[in-house]
Design an enzyme around this catalytic site. Structure first.
Site, short mmCIF file in Angstrom:
data_model
loop_
_atom_site.label_atom_id
_atom_site.label_comp_id
_atom_site.label_asym_id
_atom_site.label_seq_id
_atom_site.Cartn_x
_atom_site.Cartn_y
_atom_site.Cartn_z
N ASP A 1 -0.07 -7.32 1.74
CA ASP A 1 0.15 -6.25 1.53
C ASP A 1 2.07 -5.90 1.71
O ASP A 1 3.14 -5.87 2.52
CB ASP A 1 -0.16 -5.33 3.10
CG ASP A 1 0.46 -3.98 3.02
OD1 ASP A 1 -0.05 -3.71 1.93
OD2 ASP A 1 0.18 -3.10 4.12
N SER B 1 3.73 2.77 7.74
CA SER B 1 3.36 1.69 7.17
C SER B 1 5.37 1.00 6.02
O SER B 1 5.75 2.07 5.54
CB SER B 1 3.09 2.16 6.04
OG SER B 1 1.49 1.96 6.89
N HIS C 1 0.78 -0.86 0.13
CA HIS C 1 -0.03 -0.16 -0.56
C HIS C 1 0.59 1.20 -0.12
O HIS C 1 0.33 2.29 0.26
CB HIS C 1 -1.00 0.09 1.28
CG HIS C 1 -0.79 -0.15 3.03
ND1 HIS C 1 0.11 -0.28 3.71
CD2 HIS C 1 0.03 1.49 3.09
CE1 HIS C 1 -0.11 -0.03 4.44
NE2 HIS C 1 0.02 1.50 4.56
#
EC number: 3.4.21.-
Length: 257
Positions: free
Chosen positions: A109, A203, A64
């Site tokens: 992910d 992230s 992402h």
């Protein structure tokens, strides 16, 4: 509410060659300048992620975190004070679990980035080895990054923060997030009483358990660091064959189901 741990449009990063947004770990302390030579900053458009250098030419981060105009900074500690080891790279190639680049909060992910040029090892640039064994529930894990240190308000430090959290049973995260499936290739990690957590802007960064690179920051509760709302991390060990295959030039390799 859940939060994909990316933030946008937060702070202009003062660099001699670029201006980008920035963020950090909740409840952590300032990382020692010598403890994160593998940690990278990944910028795209007005967003920021972390990442991990796994050899001189490859970086592992979250799917992402993909975007246009991507820049990768290595050897960085202070965003305001440059050091002689800091390097900038852009992606030469990006690889995902499937060609459609699809992922969910609990599956796939993960993104592998080949740099346009290799980097040389230095005092502040060195790769982190891939794990040699699977993670164990109960392990003490280190999470780090330039994400926000407060939530839901945003507070942006100059240097990365590091925090120790625990690797928890997956069922703890299922109790916190009922939408999770019965099985998943994600790790559950945090502090049950809250107070320490990865958060927006972290992230793609590493989760290091007992000295091994076991997870990639993916998502978690919003606000961050709430009691009984741990974070979710992509399981690196489960994707070893996929990672090693692409690095070896085998583009037919597939992610685990």
């Amino acid at each position: 509410m859940v939060l994909i741990r990316v933030l946008a449009n937060l702070l202009i990063l003062q660099l001699s060659y670029a201006q980008k947004s920035s963020e950090l770990v909740i409840g952590g302390d300032e990382c020692n300048i010598n403890e994160h030579p593998f940690l990278v900053l990944v910028y795209y458009d007005d967003y920021q992620c972390g990442g991990t250098l796994i050899n001189e030419e490859w970086v592992l981060t979250a799917a992402h975190c993909n975007g246009e105009n991507m820049e990768i900074y290595l050897g960085m500690h202070s965003k305001k004070v440059p050091n002689k080891d800091r390097r900038r790279r852009v992606p030469k190639e990006k690889f995902f679990c499937d060609s459609s680049k699809t992922y969910t909060k609990w599956n796939k992910d993960i993104m592998l980035i080949r740099l346009d040029r290799p980097v040389r090892k230095s005092a502040h640039i060195a790769p982190l080895s891939l794990p040699s064994s699977p993670p164990s529930v109960g392990s003490v894990c280190r999470v780090m990054g330039w994400g926000t240190i407060t939530s839901p308000q945003v507070t942006l430090p100059d240097v990365p923060r590091c925090a120790n959290i625990n690797l928890l049973d997956y069922e703890v995260c299922r109790a916190a997030y009922p939408e999770l499936p019965a099985t998943s290739r994600t790790l559950c990690a945090g502090i049950l009483e809250g107070g320490k957590d990865s958060c927006g802007g972290d992230s793609g960064g590493p989760l290091i358990c007992n000295g091994q690179f076991q997870g990639i920051v993916s998502w978690g509760g919003d606000p961050c660091a709430q009691p009984h709302e741990p974070g979710l991390y992509t399981n690196v060990f489960d994707h070893l064959d996929w990672i090693k295959g692409f690095i070896a030039g085998n583009t037919d390799v597939t992610c685990p189901p």
